[in-house]
Every structure is written in C-alpha cells, then in structure tokens.
Design a protein around this motif. Sequence first.
Motif, mmCIF file in Angstrom:
data_model
loop_
_atom_site.group_PDB
_atom_site.id
_atom_site.type_symbol
_atom_site.label_atom_id
_atom_site.label_comp_id
_atom_site.label_asym_id
_atom_site.label_seq_id
_atom_site.Cartn_x
_atom_site.Cartn_y
_atom_site.Cartn_z
ATOM 1 N N PHE A 20 0.813 -1.217 0.000
ATOM 2 C CA PHE A 20 0.000 0.000 0.000
ATOM 3 C C PHE A 20 0.851 1.273 0.000
ATOM 4 N N VAL A 21 2.165 1.113 -0.062
ATOM 5 C CA VAL A 21 3.053 2.284 -0.088
ATOM 6 C C VAL A 21 3.374 2.623 -1.534
ATOM 7 N N ARG A 22 3.000 3.773 -1.987
ATOM 8 C CA ARG A 22 3.172 4.141 -3.391
ATOM 9 C C ARG A 22 4.218 5.236 -3.612
ATOM 10 N N SER A 23 4.802 5.754 -2.553
ATOM 11 C CA SER A 23 5.753 6.860 -2.702
ATOM 12 C C SER A 23 7.176 6.333 -2.891
ATOM 13 N N ASP A 24 8.102 7.267 -3.209
ATOM 14 C CA ASP A 24 9.511 6.904 -3.361
ATOM 15 C C ASP A 24 10.132 6.443 -2.047
ATOM 16 N N ARG A 25 9.447 6.744 -0.940
ATOM 17 C CA ARG A 25 9.997 6.358 0.364
ATOM 18 C C ARG A 25 9.836 4.865 0.657
ATOM 19 N N ARG A 100 12.515 4.086 -9.458
ATOM 20 C CA ARG A 100 11.923 3.141 -10.404
ATOM 21 C C ARG A 100 10.926 2.200 -9.738
ATOM 22 N N PHE A 101 11.132 1.903 -8.466
ATOM 23 C CA PHE A 101 10.341 0.861 -7.812
ATOM 24 C C PHE A 101 9.505 1.453 -6.680
ATOM 25 N N VAL A 229 19.887 -12.427 -17.026
ATOM 26 C CA VAL A 229 20.193 -11.232 -17.818
ATOM 27 C C VAL A 229 18.989 -10.306 -17.911
ATOM 28 N N GLN A 230 17.797 -10.873 -18.087
ATOM 29 C CA GLN A 230 16.616 -10.036 -18.321
ATOM 30 C C GLN A 230 15.903 -9.624 -17.040
ATOM 31 N N ALA A 231 16.247 -10.207 -15.916
ATOM 32 C CA ALA A 231 15.656 -9.783 -14.645
ATOM 33 C C ALA A 231 16.229 -8.425 -14.253
ATOM 34 N N PRO A 232 15.489 -7.631 -13.464
ATOM 35 C CA PRO A 232 16.103 -6.418 -12.911
ATOM 36 C C PRO A 232 17.257 -6.821 -11.997
#
Length: 486
Positions: A20-25, A100-101, A229-232
């Motif tokens: 439920f946390v949507r911020s950069d923090r 990014r995440f 290779v293709q995974a983050p």
Amino acid sequence: MDNLFSLLLIPLLSAIALFFVRSDRAKWVALLLSLINVGLTVPFLLRFDPQAGIQFEQMWVWIERLNVNFHIGLDGISLPLVLLTNGLIPLIIATVDQKRFKGNFYALVLFMQVGLLLVFTALDAFSFYVGWEIALIPIYFICALWGSGDRIATNLKFFIYTFAGSILMLIGILYLYQQTPTHSFEWTAFAALNLNEEVQHWVFWAFFLAFAIKIPIIPFHTWQPNTYVQAPAAGTMLLSGIMLKMGIFGLLRWLLPIAPLGVAEYGTLVMILCVVGIVYASVIAFRQDDAKRLIAYSSIAHVGLIAGGVFSLTIDGLQGAMIQMINHGISAVGLFFVIDLIERRTGSRSLSALGGLAARTPKLAIAFLILVMGAVGLPLTHGFIGEFLLLKGLFGAEGYGLWYAVFGGLTLILGAVYMLRLYQKTMLGELQTQWESIRDVKSTDLLVLGILVVLVILIGVLPNYLLQLSEPAIQELLQQISFRTA
C-alpha cells in the motif's frame, strides 16, 4: 527471544504493508523493516549451540485430518542460510533505484524472503514444499513486471522448468507420506523410512530433478542465463545470491538422508554432470561480451563445484559446500551490483564498449577488484577456503576422486581467466571520451560495497566460526548416510 516464527512473521506483515506504499519512500521503509529482521536474527546466532542438533523448534497442528504440522527449527545446516537470507535482503533492497520501484516491488521481495526462510527452517515436508512454491511466485512477478527484453517468454520458461521440478518433488513427498507408519510429513519420519533400493532410486530422481533445476546443474540450466540477464538487477541478486541455495540445501536436508542408496547408485553420474558443467560454463563465460551474462555463466560453474562437493560425501566436501554457499551469495550480489552500477552510469554492459572506468571511479574499481579476487578464490579472501575444501572433498571422493579434483580445479584457473578479463575490459585501459563525465560511487552504494568487501576479507581471514557452526550437523548427516548404506 527465541520465537523462530517471528523471523517469518515480520517480513510477511511487512510485505502486506508495503503493497500500500506508493511513494519513493517505499525503499527506505522496506530497508528499515528488513533490518528489523536482521536484528531479530542475531539472538539466534548468539544462543545457537552447534553441538545441540536442532534448536528453537516450534510446531503447530496445521491440517489435523491429514496430520499436517507447521514445524520449523534450526541446526548447523539451516542457520547459515537463514543468516545469508536475512543478511543479503537489506543489502539488495539498498541497491535498488528508489525512483523506479514502488512498494509493490519491495512487498514481493519480502514475500519471497518468507518463502526462503520457510524452506530453510522447515522440519516437515509440507511446510518445505509450501515455502518452495512461495519463493517462486514473487520472483516470477519481479522478473516479469520489471525485467527487460523478452522477459515474458523467458520467465515462462523459468516457471515451467521450476514448476515441473516441483511437481516431481511433490509426487515423491506424497509417496513418502504414505509409507510412514503414522502418515506423517515430518522430516525425521521420512529419514527413518527403511525404503528398499529400487524405491530409493526413483525417489532420488523425484527430489534430485527439482533441486538440480533450481541450482542449476547441467543439463537443467537452460532457463538460467536469460532469466538472470533479463531480470532487474535486484531480481538477479535474489536468484543467484539466495534462491539457488534452496537446491543445494534440499540436497543436504532431504535427498541425502532419505535416499542414500539412490545417492550411492547415481552419485557418480551427478559428479560427472557437475564437472562437465564447470568446464562448459567457464568456457562459455569467457566468450561473453555481456558482463551480466558472463557472471551468470560463472555462477553455473561455481554452483557445479558446490554440488560436486555435496556428492563427494566427504566432510571436507560438505563443509566446503556449506561455506561456499555463503561465499557465493556474497560474491553474486556484489558482482551483479557492480555491473548494475556500471550500466546505470554508461548505459552499457558490453565489454567491447567499456574500458578505463577506473580512472573516473577509483572507489568502484577497488571494490570491484576485491570482489573479483574473492570470486576467483585468492588466498585471504572468502572464496579461497570454500574452494580449497571443495577440491579436497572431491579428491577424497570414492572412485574417480583425482579426476573430479582435476576438472573441479579448472574452476579456479578458468574462473581467474574470465573474471580478470571482465575486470580488464571494464576498468583498465584507455578511458573513452563518452565516459569522462561519469561519477564514482558514494553514499548508500558505497556503503553496500563496503559491507560486501568487508565480508569477503573477514570470512577469508577468519573462516573458523562459519565452519564450526555447521561441522557437527554435517558429521551427523554423514554418519546417518553411512549407517543407511552399510
């Protein structure tokens, strides 16, 4: 505090909250929550007695009608992997690009941590299987949602491979459950079964294939390079640093005690697969231009040596496997992190396009060099003692021990060749004009690299504590196997 269940509960509750946390923090919240689990792990380490067998046990009735319990505990084989999991998760979170995440990414990471910890602490097959599957689901979504390239097809292959292995293991578990006098999933009940040789042979394959895919051992490795290779970057670190250890752990905890006659029958074949994998993966690694793919293949070579140590059925081989699982986790996270840092700064992982970066990034170059030295097993680094014990174990294996050691030793030689080539192609030589403005590492990135470098040197100089932690449990396991095969 000796409530082992708390180590599973905290990341589970943290994962639910982070969705439920949507911020950069979200990154810093996830990091704080993961550090709480590190703090909760310390008392178990301080109070653990290597000579006392399984400790901190907790058991509850889960499904009464099927005699299914939730049973967890720690011994000298599982505690090092719990330490590895809870120690690497905060470092992996700290490496992530926070812009990014969001919270859902970190929730999946911590949910995966729950599955991993359940695998390593489970003392009944039902809980072990549940943890095995729980760990798979989050990493599938991490790679599918945040990966690159043809990630959907690659992850589908990864999922099919691992799920097929899981089904075989489930069939084996259900068969063993039916054979126990009280219809029990308990690990002790499985290990006490007096199965005839023919049954142990097919039980061996049911479990071995599941573990061989996860490790992976050649020829069950084809899902691994593209997935890595293709995974983050964080996904690759989770896969290589921790998740593949599930397979090695499965060999030690479940396969060897349950099907020792199967191990005796097919151990030579597995050893041949391991040494072939070491040579094959090392040669392929040397030919790679993509730095991330190079490390992916090097991982296949290193885990082939670790699996070979397990099947040597010697105290040195199994002890080497235990400490090298820890070492490989540290090296894999460090090396993939360095490649990620280089890619963030240059936009490239191509060895033919890079070079001379040490001139602009001296701190990164020094940390990278120490991690490379550890990966190739230079004395006084963590890789040395593990590879030394593994080779000694291979040499002492029955049958073709000398040849196992000779081909296993190629890991050191070929590994040094392709890892030094990796370092040379990225850090040394003339700096190209387009890289003249890149920045060196600092703040959190520097701290993570510093911790990994300290671990490389600390374990290399003072390996005794880790070895003493697992030695009594390994000796007991070998005695159990020798008694069953006598």
